[in-house]
Design an enzyme around this catalytic site. Structure first.
Site, PDB file in Angstrom:
ATOM      1  N   CYS A  42       0.739  -1.278   0.023  1.00  0.00           N
ATOM      2  CA  CYS A  42       0.103   0.054   0.005  1.00  0.00           C
ATOM      3  C   CYS A  42       0.982   1.239  -0.063  1.00  0.00           C
ATOM      4  O   CYS A  42       0.304   2.257  -0.143  1.00  0.00           O
ATOM      5  CB  CYS A  42      -0.942  -0.028   1.057  1.00  0.00           C
ATOM      6  SG  CYS A  42      -2.125  -1.299   1.278  1.00  0.00           S
ATOM      7  N   THR A 273     -11.342 -24.365   2.547  1.00  0.00           N
ATOM      8  CA  THR A 273     -11.684 -24.355   1.349  1.00  0.00           C
ATOM      9  C   THR A 273     -12.595 -25.693   1.166  1.00  0.00           C
ATOM     10  O   THR A 273     -12.825 -26.418   2.250  1.00  0.00           O
ATOM     11  CB  THR A 273     -10.527 -24.707   0.330  1.00  0.00           C
ATOM     12  OG1 THR A 273      -9.963 -25.776   0.357  1.00  0.00           O
ATOM     13  CG2 THR A 273      -9.489 -23.377   0.301  1.00  0.00           C
ATOM     14  N   GLY A 282      -6.952 -13.763   1.644  1.00  0.00           N
ATOM     15  CA  GLY A 282      -6.659 -12.595   0.982  1.00  0.00           C
ATOM     16  C   GLY A 282      -7.401 -12.397  -0.301  1.00  0.00           C
ATOM     17  O   GLY A 282      -8.683 -12.910  -0.556  1.00  0.00           O
ATOM     18  N   TYR A 428     -16.125  15.606  21.425  1.00  0.00           N
ATOM     19  CA  TYR A 428     -16.635  17.095  20.836  1.00  0.00           C
ATOM     20  C   TYR A 428     -15.677  18.180  21.792  1.00  0.00           C
ATOM     21  O   TYR A 428     -15.654  18.045  22.948  1.00  0.00           O
ATOM     22  CB  TYR A 428     -17.873  17.371  21.054  1.00  0.00           C
ATOM     23  CG  TYR A 428     -18.182  18.995  20.986  1.00  0.00           C
ATOM     24  CD1 TYR A 428     -17.724  19.540  19.843  1.00  0.00           C
ATOM     25  CD2 TYR A 428     -18.703  19.415  21.948  1.00  0.00           C
ATOM     26  CE1 TYR A 428     -17.808  20.902  19.786  1.00  0.00           C
ATOM     27  CE2 TYR A 428     -18.725  20.889  21.923  1.00  0.00           C
ATOM     28  CZ  TYR A 428     -18.404  21.983  20.960  1.00  0.00           C
ATOM     29  OH  TYR A 428     -18.590  22.992  20.848  1.00  0.00           O
TER      30      TYR A 428
END
Length: 558
Positions: A42, A273, A282, A428
């Site tokens: 990334c 699987t 992934g 806040y």
């Protein structure tokens, strides 16, 4: 127990590392075909753009460091070529030849491969993807003092990051995508804001067109030319191919594993699987979208890391019911120069395609209190079901976008409604937010829609509104003169109560469709009109949304 992991990076290394933390005695082998088993993919665009100047910063772990810290047997340059589920063996190839390896449990983390469209010229030396460290090396080598033009094919997340990186390096950049707007997961009324930002920084966007060929030229300055479907020819020194990815599942297919949409590997909620001794994680796996129910791959780092951890837990008997896989909401964020764009859940386009009924509200609050210096507008879209359930959210702005989308992603995961959004108690103080946070505000506007306090009209309704209704613009006269919708009547909202007869005469029995800049003043006007017996509706998000949704709209001035 011998666990073999095929593929590293996010999913594979998460599985291997978690397995070691759970079982100190297990033999854990990672077979990675490339030279890099753990790197920050990334971060590659930011390395290309020199924001991450050192290549070494992207290399998170090495086989030696993983052996030292986790006693993992990590073997780079080992490409698995086949799997035999009957003998529980994998065949792999190295520079020295081929060999086989037994396993008790096998984890597949092959990732995805870049889509290569059927056009000539993809093998030219100036054309590269941006998915691996060698990809980044090759692109950086092309960004020389003489390179001046780049073409990026694909305006998704990686394409946008690549375009920004190359522009930061001083190149002229054309960004091309067949979709009708940049960043296709974003709805059109927000995507146009990114288009404006790209343009303001010198990136030329070309949407609704496809590349048909990349051909070499005799021009020493620009060695290739990209030919587009509209006849445009773009000279380039560099071409970045970023038109999407597909699951790399040839190994799974060869092993007879069940495959799903787009060839992705079908897994259950434990990542297992169709073979009881093989798990998969992934970008290559099929996941279910939480909102639409669609099944297919979602190539994001966060889900991949969690899947790797889950697979290890399942293999070693550590998985609890609470840790089984849940549908994904595909939360994502990207920086485009000075703007941030983020999404979570389903978009309006996805919901419409899935036939799911929904409502949409657009709000444009500041990212913190307006009276505190530096408040920036957040353009926020919240999408919800008729029963109030949150379905998705998107935002674009200079500040505060990621925070709000993360809150909304959490709310979506928790199954919250717009009533819950209105009541969320969020941090806040004037430098950080408002007493009514943008998330609260969106929830309150959505509540008004559901309880009938607010009726909305949208930019897509404009032609019908022009033909059948009176448009009432309740902005100030100076705002009105700078640009207004055709035929609109201007009465500032503070004067409306005293001028209702004027509205009634102009409407002549037609509905009244009211708007202001952001939708707040016109909401006040809408309530006045409804109380006076008018058929009224308020433009969602006001002129800010109208201009973004319909950037080519010609406004009248007077």
């Amino acid at each position: 127990m011998k666990i073999v992991v095929v593929g590293g990076v996010a999913g594979g290394m998460s599985a291997a590392a978690r397995a070691r933390r759970l079982d100190e005695k297990a033999e854990i082998v990672v077979l990675e075909r490339s030279d890099y088993v753990s790197f920050a993919n990334c971060g590659l665009p930011y390395h290309l753009g020199e924001e991450i100047p050192e290549r070494s910063s992207l290399l998170l772990q090495s086989p030696a460091s993983l052996h030292a810290s986790l006693n993992l047997d990590v073997r780079t340059g080992h490409e698995v070529t086949s799997i035999d589920p009957d003998t529980k063996q994998v065949t792999y190839r190295t520079a020295a030849g081929s060999d086989v390896m037994d396993y008790d449990a096998l984890v597949l983390a092959p990732g995805a491969t870049a889509i290569r469209p059927p056009i000539d010229g993809l093998d030219l030396p100036q054309v590269h993807t941006l998915r691996t460290v060698p990809d980044a090396d090759a692109l950086r080598a092309l960004v020389t003092d003489t390179a001046s033009r780049a073409v990026v094919l694909g305006a998704g997340f990686i394409g946008l990051e690549a375009a920004e990186a190359l522009r930061l390096r001083g190149l002229d950049v054309d960004l091309v995508d067949l979709a009708p707007h940049v960043l296709p997961p974003l709805d059109a009324e927000l995507a146009s804001l990114l288009d404006d930002e790209l343009s303001s920084h010198g990136v030329t966007t070309r949407v609704g067109v496809a590349a048909e060929a990349i051909i070499p030229t005799r021009d020493a300055d620009h060695p290739v030319e990209v030919r587009l479907s509209d006849g445009t020819r773009l000279a380039a020194d560099i071409v970045v191919l970023s038109v999407g990815v597909r699951p790399d599942t040839h190994l799974a297919a060869g092993a007879g594993l069940e495959l799903g949409p787009n060839g992705s590997i079908v897994v259950d909620t434990t990542q297992q699987t169709s073979d009881p001794w093989i798990w998969a994680v992934g970008d290559a796996t099929a996941v279910r979208q939480a909102v639409t129910g669609a099944v297919g791959p979602v190539p994001l780092a966060g889900p991949a890391n969690r899947q790797g951890r889950r697979a290890a837990d399942a293999i070693l008997g550590h998985l609890t019911e609470a840790n089984h896989a849940k549908p994904v909401i595909a939360t994502a964020v990207v920086r485009v120069f000075g703007l941030t764009a983020a999404v979570t859940g389903a978009s309006q386009f996805q919901l419409t395609r899935a036939g799911i009924e929904h409502h949409v509200v657009h709000v444009h609050p500041g990212h913190h209190a307006g009276y505190f210096p530096g408040a920036e507008t957040i353009n926020l879209t919240v999408i919800f079901a008729p029963d109030g359930r949150l379905l998705g959210a998107q935002a674009v702005g200079k500040a505060g976008v990621d925070k709000r989308i993360d809150v909304l992603a959490t709310a979506l995961t928790a199954g919250m409604t717009v009533d819950d959004l209105a009541e969320l108690e969020l941090a806040y103080a004037p430098p950080y937010g408002s007493a009514k946070d943008p998330v609260n505000m969106a929830g309150m506007v959505a509540q008004n829609v559901l309880d009938g306090t607010l009726t909305l009209w949208y930019p897509r309704d404009l032609e019908t509104v022009l033909d059948t209704a009176l448009i009432l613009d309740v902005r100030s006269p100076s705002e009105f003169r700078r640009g207004h919708l055709p035929g609109a009547l201007n009465i500032p909202h503070t004067e409306l109560r005293g001028r209702l007869d004027e509205v009634r005469a102009a409407a002549a029995g037609r509905p009244v469709r009211v708007h202001c800049l952001s939708g707040f003043r016109s909401y006040l006007a809408h309530r006045i009109l409804v109380a006076a017996g008018f058929d009224s509706a308020n433009l969602s998000g006001g002129m800010l949304t109208m201009r973004a949704a319909r950037p080519q709209l010609a406004l009248e001035t007077s």
